[in-house]
Scaffold this motif. Sequence first.
Motif, short mmCIF file in Angstrom:
data_model
loop_
_atom_site.label_atom_id
_atom_site.label_comp_id
_atom_site.label_asym_id
_atom_site.label_seq_id
_atom_site.Cartn_x
_atom_site.Cartn_y
_atom_site.Cartn_z
N LYS A 99 -19.37 -54.70 -13.58
CA LYS A 99 -19.57 -55.91 -12.78
C LYS A 99 -20.22 -55.63 -11.42
CE LYS A 99 -15.93 -58.76 -14.84
NZ LYS A 99 -14.73 -59.60 -14.59
N GLY A 100 -21.30 -54.92 -11.45
CA GLY A 100 -22.05 -54.64 -10.22
C GLY A 100 -21.65 -53.37 -9.52
N PHE A 101 -20.47 -52.85 -9.81
CA PHE A 101 -20.02 -51.60 -9.21
C PHE A 101 -20.50 -50.43 -10.07
CE2 PHE A 101 -16.93 -54.66 -7.62
CZ PHE A 101 -16.89 -54.34 -6.26
N ASP A 102 -20.84 -49.32 -9.43
CA ASP A 102 -21.22 -48.11 -10.17
C ASP A 102 -20.66 -46.89 -9.46
OD1 ASP A 102 -23.61 -46.74 -8.45
OD2 ASP A 102 -23.83 -48.92 -8.36
N LEU A 103 -20.31 -45.91 -10.27
CA LEU A 103 -19.74 -44.65 -9.75
C LEU A 103 -20.30 -43.49 -10.55
CD1 LEU A 103 -17.62 -43.04 -8.05
CD2 LEU A 103 -16.02 -43.44 -9.94
N SER A 104 -20.77 -42.48 -9.86
CA SER A 104 -21.21 -41.26 -10.52
C SER A 104 -20.63 -40.06 -9.77
CB SER A 104 -22.74 -41.17 -10.57
OG SER A 104 -23.28 -41.14 -9.26
N VAL A 105 -20.12 -39.12 -10.53
CA VAL A 105 -19.51 -37.92 -9.94
C VAL A 105 -19.96 -36.71 -10.74
CG1 VAL A 105 -17.35 -36.77 -9.31
CG2 VAL A 105 -17.48 -39.27 -9.26
N PHE A 106 -20.28 -35.63 -10.05
CA PHE A 106 -20.64 -34.39 -10.74
C PHE A 106 -19.86 -33.24 -10.13
CE2 PHE A 106 -23.23 -30.49 -11.06
CZ PHE A 106 -23.25 -30.38 -12.44
N PHE A 107 -19.21 -32.44 -11.00
CA PHE A 107 -18.46 -31.26 -10.59
C PHE A 107 -19.18 -30.01 -11.08
CE2 PHE A 107 -15.29 -34.56 -10.61
CZ PHE A 107 -14.43 -34.25 -9.57
N SER A 108 -19.09 -28.93 -10.32
CA SER A 108 -19.60 -27.63 -10.78
C SER A 108 -18.61 -26.56 -10.37
CB SER A 108 -20.98 -27.33 -10.18
OG SER A 108 -20.91 -27.17 -8.77
N GLY A 109 -18.61 -25.45 -11.12
CA GLY A 109 -17.67 -24.39 -10.81
C GLY A 109 -18.04 -23.08 -11.45
N VAL A 110 -17.31 -22.04 -11.08
CA VAL A 110 -17.48 -20.71 -11.66
C VAL A 110 -16.10 -20.13 -11.93
CG1 VAL A 110 -19.66 -20.30 -10.44
CG2 VAL A 110 -17.51 -19.53 -9.41
N ALA A 111 -16.05 -19.18 -12.86
CA ALA A 111 -14.79 -18.52 -13.20
C ALA A 111 -15.07 -17.08 -13.59
CB ALA A 111 -14.09 -19.26 -14.33
N ASN A 112 -14.01 -16.28 -13.65
CA ASN A 112 -14.11 -14.85 -13.96
C ASN A 112 -15.06 -14.16 -12.98
OD1 ASN A 112 -12.47 -15.55 -16.05
ND2 ASN A 112 -13.83 -14.85 -17.68
N VAL A 113 -14.75 -14.29 -11.71
CA VAL A 113 -15.55 -13.67 -10.65
C VAL A 113 -14.61 -13.21 -9.54
CG1 VAL A 113 -15.98 -15.95 -9.65
CG2 VAL A 113 -17.43 -14.02 -8.98
#
Length: 253
Positions: A104-118
Amino acid sequence: NKNQVLELKDVDYISVASVTGGYATRTQVGMPIGAFWGYKTEGVFASEKEAILSEVAQSDKKAGYLKYKDINGDGYIDQYDKVAIGYTAIPEINYGFGVSLGYKGFDLSVFFSGVANVTRQIGGSNLYGASSSPQLTGQVFKDVALNHWTVNNPNPNAPYPRLGTTRSNNNVQTSDYWTRDMSFLRMKNAEFGYTFPKKWTKKAGIQALRLYVAGTNLLTFSEFKLWDPELETATGARYPITRNVSLGLNINF
């Protein structure tokens, strides 16, 4: 990203050491490139009595100093007691995920990034304390000041060894004591917006009107807290990654 050295020509191994405190790495057959190479530790000497009674000879034994493990059992701590420690500074796992939603007119975008075994070997004056003049190299992180070994708090598992007006070479060797997990998960980008109904905007001659707020590097989840784990530094002496928030308005006539 996992790698293993299969063959080296003319040498048994390749080692690299830092002049700022011994973040030594070794590349040899059967190991990954740039594996950290150092001592296993057994905490710190809780008291002078424990240090004196210790049957293993090492470069310096005092209350609050690091206690190294005699790997080969010969009674001496030397280069033959060094082993591979942790992962390398190159993450084995890089990942990311995101979501985009609208209602209804609202929008949301989210992006996550990560690393492991370091992992990374940390060091430097802010952790070790003074190397010569306390006025020049005696400044330490708050966490070090509050949690290092002291006579009043002789913790054998203290997160940091005893501090002094001069630096102990014993305490700055590459070891699992200074190994830290640099895995992290970060909210890299996020944006929340609202597009106004056309029946409202057409009256003003506007085809589309959207108000939004966007941000980068808003949240970071990591066990490591001294500095940003994404920074490629062993001392923390690098300008941090910034958190940014912006408010915007898109207008289409």
